[in-house]
Design a protein around this motif. Sequence first.
Motif, short mmCIF file in Angstrom:
data_model
loop_
_atom_site.label_atom_id
_atom_site.label_comp_id
_atom_site.label_asym_id
_atom_site.label_seq_id
_atom_site.Cartn_x
_atom_site.Cartn_y
_atom_site.Cartn_z
N GLY A 108 5.05 6.89 8.16
CA GLY A 108 3.76 7.50 7.80
C GLY A 108 3.25 6.99 6.47
O GLY A 108 2.06 6.68 6.32
N ALA A 109 4.15 6.88 5.49
CA ALA A 109 3.75 6.39 4.17
C ALA A 109 3.26 4.95 4.23
O ALA A 109 2.29 4.58 3.55
N ALA A 110 3.92 4.12 5.06
CA ALA A 110 3.50 2.73 5.19
C ALA A 110 2.13 2.63 5.85
O ALA A 110 1.29 1.81 5.45
N VAL A 111 1.87 3.47 6.85
CA VAL A 111 0.55 3.49 7.47
C VAL A 111 -0.48 3.94 6.44
O VAL A 111 -1.57 3.36 6.32
N HIS A 112 -0.15 4.97 5.67
CA HIS A 112 -1.04 5.46 4.61
C HIS A 112 -1.32 4.36 3.59
O HIS A 112 -2.46 4.18 3.15
N ALA A 113 -0.29 3.61 3.19
CA ALA A 113 -0.44 2.57 2.17
C ALA A 113 -1.41 1.49 2.62
O ALA A 113 -2.17 0.96 1.81
N GLY A 114 -1.37 1.14 3.89
CA GLY A 114 -2.30 0.16 4.44
C GLY A 114 -1.79 -1.27 4.37
O GLY A 114 -0.73 -1.55 3.82
N PRO A 115 -2.59 -2.19 4.93
CA PRO A 115 -2.20 -3.60 5.00
C PRO A 115 -1.96 -4.19 3.61
O PRO A 115 -2.66 -3.87 2.65
N GLY A 116 -0.95 -5.04 3.54
CA GLY A 116 -0.63 -5.70 2.27
C GLY A 116 0.14 -4.84 1.29
O GLY A 116 0.39 -5.24 0.16
N ARG A 117 0.49 -3.62 1.72
CA ARG A 117 1.26 -2.72 0.86
C ARG A 117 2.49 -2.26 1.62
O ARG A 117 2.56 -2.38 2.84
N GLY A 144 -1.27 9.57 -2.19
CA GLY A 144 -2.02 8.94 -3.27
C GLY A 144 -1.96 7.43 -3.17
O GLY A 144 -1.56 6.87 -2.16
N ARG A 145 -2.36 6.76 -4.25
CA ARG A 145 -2.33 5.30 -4.26
C ARG A 145 -0.93 4.76 -4.51
O ARG A 145 -0.57 3.71 -3.99
N THR A 146 -0.12 5.49 -5.28
CA THR A 146 1.21 4.98 -5.62
C THR A 146 2.36 5.83 -5.09
O THR A 146 3.50 5.38 -5.12
N VAL A 147 2.08 7.03 -4.61
CA VAL A 147 3.13 7.92 -4.10
C VAL A 147 2.63 8.65 -2.86
O VAL A 147 1.47 9.08 -2.81
N ALA A 148 3.52 8.78 -1.88
CA ALA A 148 3.24 9.60 -0.69
C ALA A 148 4.47 10.47 -0.42
O ALA A 148 5.60 10.01 -0.54
#
Length: 139
Positions: free
Chosen positions: A69-78, A108-112
């Motif tokens: 879930g966190a990886a999906v939230h982070a999005g492509p390239g993250r 968030g941008r740096t933590v999920a």
Amino acid sequence: MNPDDQARLDAVYHGDHKGSLITTMGIEFVEVSAERVVARMPVEGNTQPYGLLHGGASCVLAETIGSTGAAVHAGPGRQAVGVEINATHHRAATSGHVTGVATRVHGGRTVATYEIEITDDEGRRVCTSRLTCMLRDAR
């Protein structure tokens, strides 16, 4: 799993997670989004010597679905990297499957952070876990 969920899962695992712990543990994804990930895992093959679901197996399921879930939230390239997990084991599971539901608590941008509820085939809570992932640019 619907095609959108499968596309999100393929993006996180680059279309393949064969040979990984996910495959070894028999984890099957049911639903995948940034807000919620659902997967199931067999008890058989993931037990401790007494025939009970191993607590570490519950943690593997929790970390797998929370970090997905966190990886999906982070999005492509993250990418998402687990930095903290905790688990409370409420009851034993001895047969069938357990199902984990990871629900995003903070994105968030740096933590999920995700709360994960694992239940047995009768819907009884086996484990409650919380996972926090650091989100960073992929290398």
